[in-house]
Design a protein around this motif. Sequence first.
Motif, short mmCIF file in Angstrom:
data_model
loop_
_atom_site.label_atom_id
_atom_site.label_comp_id
_atom_site.label_asym_id
_atom_site.label_seq_id
_atom_site.Cartn_x
_atom_site.Cartn_y
_atom_site.Cartn_z
N ALA A 197 -18.22 3.07 -28.37
CA ALA A 197 -17.15 3.98 -28.78
C ALA A 197 -15.88 3.20 -29.09
O ALA A 197 -15.15 3.53 -30.04
CB ALA A 197 -16.88 5.00 -27.68
N ASN A 202 -14.03 3.33 -32.73
CA ASN A 202 -12.65 3.77 -32.85
C ASN A 202 -11.75 2.67 -33.43
O ASN A 202 -10.84 2.96 -34.21
CB ASN A 202 -12.11 4.21 -31.48
CG ASN A 202 -12.47 5.64 -31.15
OD1 ASN A 202 -12.71 6.46 -32.03
ND2 ASN A 202 -12.52 5.95 -29.88
N ALA A 211 -18.24 8.43 -32.00
CA ALA A 211 -17.42 7.91 -30.90
C ALA A 211 -17.12 9.01 -29.89
O ALA A 211 -17.12 8.77 -28.67
CB ALA A 211 -16.12 7.32 -31.44
#
Length: 248
Positions: free
Chosen positions: A16, A20, A202
């Motif tokens: 994640a 991001n 994410a």
Amino acid sequence: MSRAFCIPGIIFLFCALVLNFLVSISLPFLPALDIARTHFGTGGSVSQGALGITELRLGIWAPCAYDTKGDRTCAKSGRAYTVQITNLDGTKVATVKASWTRGLAVHPVGEPLMNLMISETQVKPCIISATAVTFIAFLLSFSSHITVTLIASMVSFLAALLTLIAFAIDIALFALVDHAMKGLGIGANTNTAPGFWMTFVAFILLLLAGCTVCFGRRRDRLSNATSNYPMQTSPSGRLWARLRGNKV
């Protein structure tokens, strides 16, 4: 925390964090990681005067237009940009407003939604970065202390909330751009881009990471309670112990 839950949680947070971070860079630095892109069937012209535009990509920091030769032209990088597209006759204009793209700053900057509604002259509240919160949760996930793992879980859910807000803004941008471009009447087709779906993935990973840490902590508590609970001897066991004592 149980290693069976710890390692998957760390992997989810790491993935994640990478997603991001890449989405936060976006256009014009990573041309492939835009939020929405529009393909023009008969060509259009941007407000800067370039003709024969076949594709428009909208990123977090800037829009990029592609001409018939495949050359890319990006506007000056900045938050809350504006871009205009006109048909070849100049009779219809589609405008991507700054109010539509300002919210994209939630990805790297994570401004609260209320900050988008106050005047620029007012004092702004502290900003929280979705990527930074994910990074903090990732660091906390390495700890084996129960309290720290609980904090890591809460931080993971906070990062998931910020990512969900960013994804909602992406959906709103896509819907507004799709409606505006179809009004040109030049065969425009707006689609979601890789950055759009990377944000969604994410968000799912952050939810899984938070739940994994919670389940791992619960499992540890149950195992500790079982190990500390005194074992009781059944009546038959006590009787057998007495008989053995009498024989001795």
